[in-house]
Design an enzyme around this catalytic site. Structure first.
Site, PDB file in Angstrom:
ATOM      1  N   GLU A 214     115.980   7.773 -34.173  1.00  0.00           N
ATOM      2  CA  GLU A 214     116.807   7.192 -33.111  1.00  0.00           C
ATOM      3  C   GLU A 214     115.938   6.745 -31.952  1.00  0.00           C
ATOM      4  O   GLU A 214     116.173   5.700 -31.348  1.00  0.00           O
ATOM      5  CB  GLU A 214     117.835   8.228 -32.634  1.00  0.00           C
ATOM      6  CG  GLU A 214     118.703   7.703 -31.490  1.00  0.00           C
ATOM      7  CD  GLU A 214     119.653   8.764 -30.959  1.00  0.00           C
ATOM      8  OE1 GLU A 214     120.344   8.491 -29.956  1.00  0.00           O
ATOM      9  OE2 GLU A 214     119.690   9.867 -31.539  1.00  0.00           O
TER      10      GLU A 214
ATOM     11  N   HIS B 153     107.453 -13.588 -32.702  1.00  0.00           N
ATOM     12  CA  HIS B 153     107.942 -12.431 -33.428  1.00  0.00           C
ATOM     13  C   HIS B 153     107.897 -12.710 -34.928  1.00  0.00           C
ATOM     14  O   HIS B 153     107.871 -13.857 -35.363  1.00  0.00           O
ATOM     15  CB  HIS B 153     109.358 -12.087 -32.982  1.00  0.00           C
ATOM     16  CG  HIS B 153     109.409 -11.548 -31.592  1.00  0.00           C
ATOM     17  ND1 HIS B 153     110.552 -11.012 -31.040  1.00  0.00           N
ATOM     18  CD2 HIS B 153     108.462 -11.439 -30.629  1.00  0.00           C
ATOM     19  CE1 HIS B 153     110.308 -10.618 -29.802  1.00  0.00           C
ATOM     20  NE2 HIS B 153     109.045 -10.859 -29.538  1.00  0.00           N
TER      21      HIS B 153
ATOM     22  N   GLU C 193     110.087 -12.488 -37.210  1.00  0.00           N
ATOM     23  CA  GLU C 193     111.229 -13.246 -37.726  1.00  0.00           C
ATOM     24  C   GLU C 193     111.004 -14.751 -37.577  1.00  0.00           C
ATOM     25  O   GLU C 193     111.290 -15.542 -38.483  1.00  0.00           O
ATOM     26  CB  GLU C 193     112.512 -12.851 -36.993  1.00  0.00           C
ATOM     27  CG  GLU C 193     112.917 -11.396 -37.196  1.00  0.00           C
ATOM     28  CD  GLU C 193     112.361 -10.470 -36.130  1.00  0.00           C
ATOM     29  OE1 GLU C 193     112.919  -9.382 -35.936  1.00  0.00           O
ATOM     30  OE2 GLU C 193     111.358 -10.853 -35.478  1.00  0.00           O
TER      31      GLU C 193
END
Length: 252
Positions: free
Chosen positions: A93, A129, A131
């Site tokens: 997390e 990035h 992506e």
């Protein structure tokens, strides 16, 4: 004032937990390096830790210290180092120190001549990035006549800017189908990030959190594992369920 104080307390608690998680993970990596005969050294490049690098103090304990690291360019490859994978793809997390994005990809062009394109990209969030770099480095010669089926296994979901760009690309390229499986959700509490994920979903992108079996598949397909099986961390399934619930609520 009470609400503001409570928020500050929660932020401090989160930072403390992030530091503890990072220190624990790097200690585990150090132990693994020692077992494999790598002199017990854990480099920042191998661990993927920046702006929160781990230094060895005189008494042998590991402490989190901020360091300045110069920008890294996009890195491409065929197989990921196993310890880097375990650190970067761990679905915790609190992901402090994991400032890279690792993107493992499969591209099917719908024919047997080219076969299945496979590899990975990594970035440092200091330049393009991963992506965005995927389209310029892995699919530089887009052909509107070809049907593309693209699958990504990423260490964290796209930021808001990348999500918006991917959504626009998918609207423009109707012959490209994209599935994104993310180990973690990147800053999922931020409204603009949630909006970006919803835009991705609306554009036809299949968006899902990685299940335990997905980690095993990624390990077998994209990691230099020397035919060793992946031993999943004990809270992998629990963390998957946590992120799965968060993503489902966002996409409602």
């Amino acid at each position: 004032m009470a609400d503001k104080s409570q928020t500050l307390i929660k932020k401090k608690e989160r930072k403390d937990k992030e530091a503890a998680e990072l220190t624990k993970d790097v200690k585990e990596m150090k132990n693994e390096r020692e077992k494999t005969g790598n002199d017990g050294e854990v480099s920042s490049a191998a661990a993927g830790v920046n702006n929160g690098a781990v230094a060895n103090s005189q008494d042998g304990d590991f402490q989190v210290e901020p360091v300045e690291i110069p920008p890294f360019e996009i890195i491409t490859g065929d197989r990921i180092d196993p310890l880097v994978f375990k650190f970067q793809f761990k679905n915790v997390e609190y992901s402090s120190g994991r400032n890279k994005t690792f993107l493992c990809y499969l591209v099917d062009k719908g024919n047997t001549v080219d076969g299945l394109l496979r590899g990975y990209l990594e970035d440092e969030h200091t330049g393009p990035h991963a992506e965005e770099a995927f389209y310029t480095q892995c699919l530089p010669h887009y052909d509107p006549a070809i049907k593309y089926t693209v699958t990504w296994y990423v260490s964290s979901s796209p930021c808001s800017a990348c999500a918006a760009k991917i959504a626009e690309m998918l609207k423009a390229r109707k012959n490209l189908k994209l599935s994104i499986f993310a180990a973690r959700l990147f800053e999922w509490e931020e409204a603009e990030v949630q909006a970006g994920l919803r835009a991705l979903h609306a554009s036809g992108c299949k968006l899902r959190v990685m299940k335990p079996l997905d980690f095993t598949y990624t390990w077998d397909t994209f990691v230099e594992n020397e035919e060793q099986p992946l031993n999943l961390w004990e809270d992998c399934k629990e963390n998957y369920e946590y992120y799965h619930e968060k993503l489902a609520n966002i996409l409602q």
